[in-house]
Motif scaffolding. Structure first.
Motif, mmCIF file in Angstrom:
data_model
loop_
_atom_site.group_PDB
_atom_site.id
_atom_site.type_symbol
_atom_site.label_atom_id
_atom_site.label_comp_id
_atom_site.label_asym_id
_atom_site.label_seq_id
_atom_site.Cartn_x
_atom_site.Cartn_y
_atom_site.Cartn_z
ATOM 1 N N UNK A 62 28.230 -20.512 33.854
ATOM 2 C CA UNK A 62 27.789 -21.620 34.693
ATOM 3 C C UNK A 62 27.803 -22.923 33.897
ATOM 4 N N UNK A 63 27.313 -22.885 32.673
ATOM 5 C CA UNK A 63 27.304 -24.085 31.832
ATOM 6 C C UNK A 63 28.734 -24.569 31.555
ATOM 7 N N UNK A 64 29.619 -23.649 31.194
ATOM 8 C CA UNK A 64 31.012 -24.024 30.909
ATOM 9 C C UNK A 64 31.687 -24.613 32.142
ATOM 10 N N UNK A 65 31.368 -24.079 33.306
ATOM 11 C CA UNK A 65 31.935 -24.594 34.550
ATOM 12 C C UNK A 65 31.443 -26.016 34.812
ATOM 13 N N UNK A 66 30.159 -26.259 34.589
ATOM 14 C CA UNK A 66 29.606 -27.597 34.791
ATOM 15 C C UNK A 66 30.169 -28.619 33.828
ATOM 16 N N UNK A 67 30.498 -28.181 32.626
ATOM 17 C CA UNK A 67 31.030 -29.095 31.609
ATOM 18 C C UNK A 67 32.542 -29.279 31.688
ATOM 19 N N UNK A 68 33.221 -28.449 32.469
ATOM 20 C CA UNK A 68 34.683 -28.518 32.567
ATOM 21 C C UNK A 68 35.109 -29.876 33.111
ATOM 22 N N UNK A 69 36.020 -30.541 32.430
ATOM 23 C CA UNK A 69 36.485 -31.860 32.878
ATOM 24 C C UNK A 69 37.948 -32.103 32.510
ATOM 25 N N UNK B 11 39.848 -26.905 41.256
ATOM 26 C CA UNK B 11 40.077 -25.595 40.648
ATOM 27 C C UNK B 11 39.940 -25.742 39.150
ATOM 28 N N UNK B 12 39.396 -24.729 38.517
ATOM 29 C CA UNK B 12 39.277 -24.771 37.067
ATOM 30 C C UNK B 12 39.204 -23.373 36.507
ATOM 31 N N UNK B 13 39.559 -23.229 35.270
ATOM 32 C CA UNK B 13 39.472 -21.949 34.576
ATOM 33 C C UNK B 13 38.840 -22.202 33.222
ATOM 34 N N UNK B 14 37.883 -21.371 32.862
ATOM 35 C CA UNK B 14 37.247 -21.473 31.551
ATOM 36 C C UNK B 14 37.294 -20.105 30.889
#
Length: 110
Positions: A60-67, A81-84
């Motif tokens: 969840x944290x990585x998703x929120x920080x994804x930019x 869309x994003x992938x971490x």
């Protein structure tokens, strides 16, 4: 020869959708309040909820920080869309926006 690209009237403005998606992702994942109220729900799949201790919080944290939105991974410019990568699995996130609400789903492939 240069072309002037005109916005299509039947398509939403990508910058508005991107701003909504960014605001919701930061609110839902990091607790950062948006400049304007936004409604939405975050859905997390069972596989993510049942992952090892602390994994879901990290995800969840990585998703929120994804930019890292670039033409290669965000061709429409909607930040939708994003992938971490966290530990071995790769997580995918896909928000769905409308004028009523933003819904965001997180899922992973094992």
């Amino acid at each position: 020869m240069s072309m002037n690209v005109q916005p299509q009237p039947d398509r939403p403005d990508p910058s508005v959708i991107a701003a909504q998606n960014d605001a919701f992702r930061k609110l839902a994942c990091l607790g950062v309040p948006p400049a304007q109220p936004i409604q939405g729900r975050m859905h997390v799949t069972r596989s993510l909820m049942e992952a090892s201790d602390g994994f879901m919080a990290e995800a969840v944290k990585a998703t929120g920080e994804f930019a890292t939105f670039e033409p290669e991974n965000d061709p429409e410019g909607w930040h939708d869309f994003g992938a971490v990568d966290i530990e071995p699995p790769r997580l995918y996130r896909r928000p769905f926006s409308s004028s009523q609400a933003t819904l965001s789903s997180m899922f992973m492939f094992a």
